[in-house]
Design an enzyme around this catalytic site. Structure first.
Site, PDB file in Angstrom:
ATOM      1  N   GLY A 181      20.699  75.002 -73.116  1.00  0.00           N
ATOM      2  CA  GLY A 181      19.615  74.630 -74.023  1.00  0.00           C
ATOM      3  C   GLY A 181      18.856  75.849 -74.518  1.00  0.00           C
ATOM      4  CD  GLN A 182      15.013  74.936 -78.759  1.00  0.00           C
ATOM      5  OE1 GLN A 182      14.575  73.919 -78.226  1.00  0.00           O
ATOM      6  NE2 GLN A 182      14.541  75.379 -79.899  1.00  0.00           N
ATOM      7  N   GLY A 220      20.854  72.890 -67.034  1.00  0.00           N
ATOM      8  CA  GLY A 220      20.512  72.822 -68.459  1.00  0.00           C
ATOM      9  C   GLY A 220      20.561  74.215 -69.071  1.00  0.00           C
ATOM     10  CG  ASP A 242      24.242  72.353 -70.306  1.00  0.00           C
ATOM     11  OD1 ASP A 242      23.156  72.882 -70.590  1.00  0.00           O
ATOM     12  OD2 ASP A 242      24.640  71.296 -70.838  1.00  0.00           O
ATOM     13  CE1 TYR A 272      10.400  66.879 -73.396  1.00  0.00           C
ATOM     14  CE2 TYR A 272       8.491  67.328 -74.760  1.00  0.00           C
ATOM     15  CZ  TYR A 272       9.480  67.768 -73.909  1.00  0.00           C
ATOM     16  OH  TYR A 272       9.549  69.097 -73.589  1.00  0.00           O
ATOM     17  CE  LYS A 279       9.556  67.894 -69.978  1.00  0.00           C
ATOM     18  NZ  LYS A 279      10.368  68.595 -68.959  1.00  0.00           N
ATOM     19  CG  ASN A 339      24.911  63.921 -65.606  1.00  0.00           C
ATOM     20  OD1 ASN A 339      23.683  64.049 -65.552  1.00  0.00           O
ATOM     21  ND2 ASN A 339      25.499  62.893 -66.187  1.00  0.00           N
TER      22      ASN A 339
HETATM   23  N1  SER Z   1       8.935  71.738 -78.188  1.00  0.00           N
HETATM   24  C1  SER Z   1       8.842  70.438 -77.615  1.00  0.00           C
HETATM   25  C2  SER Z   1       9.114  69.382 -78.592  1.00  0.00           C
HETATM   26  O1  SER Z   1       8.782  69.559 -79.746  1.00  0.00           O
HETATM   27  C3  SER Z   1       7.479  70.234 -77.050  1.00  0.00           C
HETATM   28  O2  SER Z   1       7.487  70.606 -75.723  1.00  0.00           O
HETATM   29  O3  SER Z   1       9.631  68.386 -78.232  1.00  0.00           O
END
Ligand code: SER
Length: 322
Positions: free
Chosen positions: A14-15, A11, A37, A146, A150, A56
């Protein structure tokens, strides 16, 4: 001395990945950090800075292949759908966020990997969690896909540590703000977009209500925390789910005011959408005393320092390179 760490970042586009790969290559050497990625195109971006593999994480055979080819012993697993994007495709979000983790955890269980980093989030908390100075151990009833993924992931990490003696380390990131990458589909990402719009047009329409306070962190601090927890002696890691991590908290209104110190004409209007309910279910500030006492965590940036640094760097980025 050659580095004993042979690292794979999954990944990497990503950010967090973009900045983490850069930092890991500074520390361990470019030859010891493989970026990967799902995006094929990223090969072009990364080719000049170091090793890159298209991968992947849901394809366990491919993960095995890359790990074997490069002699990898540590994985940073960052591939995930964030909160807002996950709500649009819950089944895929669950599949990616959970089965990606299992693929990597199982490689540690088989003795192929010696250490794993996997990020958790403030999204593990929910509407019934105490909102201010949220404790490390508290009520956790996440209401987003999400957050559920987590939270389940945290349970599985702890289970694998206890049962199979693997070494997994994790942090509950607050909203992360950085200038090196575009917002990535999170609820806290308004706090990235506002900088881009402030510089481009001076107008920003926020998808959260102006007084919605959330915990946030500047990316250099998040990268430092990630490196620090991974470099800490194993005996110092007392929490095997994920550590609370705090930077600073603010609302859209407070951030706009801070940006107006540099761009006085910034106009913000608020049009809350489905992400408001997500934000309302999360804490406003976090108690990270265990991270501080166990492995010495301490953030460096406050909201004012973050804002100045974001604007300087985004402005530099816009200037044509000479
Ligand atoms: N920054 C994330 C989100 O907003 C939270 O972990 O999904």
């Amino acid at each position: 001395m050659p580095s004993k760490e042979k690292i794979l970042v999954i990944g990497s586009q990503g950010q967090i990945g973009i900045e983490l790969v850069e930092r890991l290559r500074q520390i361990y050497g470019a030859d010891n950090v493989v970026a990967s990625d799902v995006k094929e195109i990223a090969r072009i971006d990364q080719s000049h800075t170091g090793l890159y593999e298209t991968l992947n994480v849901l394809n366990a055979n491919r993960v095995h292949e890359v790990v074997k080819d490069h002699g990898i012993n540590e994985v940073y697993l960052l591939a995930a759908l964030l909160s807002a994007t996950a709500e649009k495709d819950p089944a895929f979000a669950w599949d990616l966020n959970m089965n990606g983790l299992f693929n990597v955890l199982n490689m540690a269980k088989e003795g192929i990997l010696s250490k794993i980093y996997w990020p958790s989030s403030i999204a593990v908390f929910g509407p019934t969690t105490p909102k201010k100075n949220t404790p490390q151990f508290t009520i956790m009833e996440p209401s987003t896909v999400y957050g559920i993924s987590k939270q389940a992931g945290e349970r599985w990490c702890e289970y694998y540590v206890n049962k199979y003696k693997v070494d997994v380390r994790s942090l509950r990131y607050p909203g992360l703000i950085g200038w090196k990458s575009a917002p990535g589909g999170g609820t806290t990402d308004y706090a990235v977009q506002i900088f881009h719009d402030a510089l481009k047009t001076g107008l920003y329409t926020c998808f959260l209500e102006e007084n919605t306070e959330l915990p946030m962190m500047y990316m250099p601090d998040a990268i430092k925390a990630t490196v620090d927890i991974m470099q800490a002696e194993r005996s110092k890691i007392g929490i095997h789910s994920a550590y609370n991590l705090n930077g600073f908290s603010f609302s859209p209104k407070e951030l706009a005011e801070e940006i107006r110190k540099h761009i006085p004409g910034l106009k913000m209007t608020c049009k809350p959408d489905f992400r408001q309910a997500i934000a309302d279910s999360w804490p406003q500030s976090i108690d990270d005393s265990r991270a501080r006492s166990d492995w010495g965590w301490k953030p460096e940036f406050n909201i004012g320092q973050m804002t100045s640094d974001m604007l300087i760097n985004l402005n530099n980025q816009k200037k044509p390179k000479s």
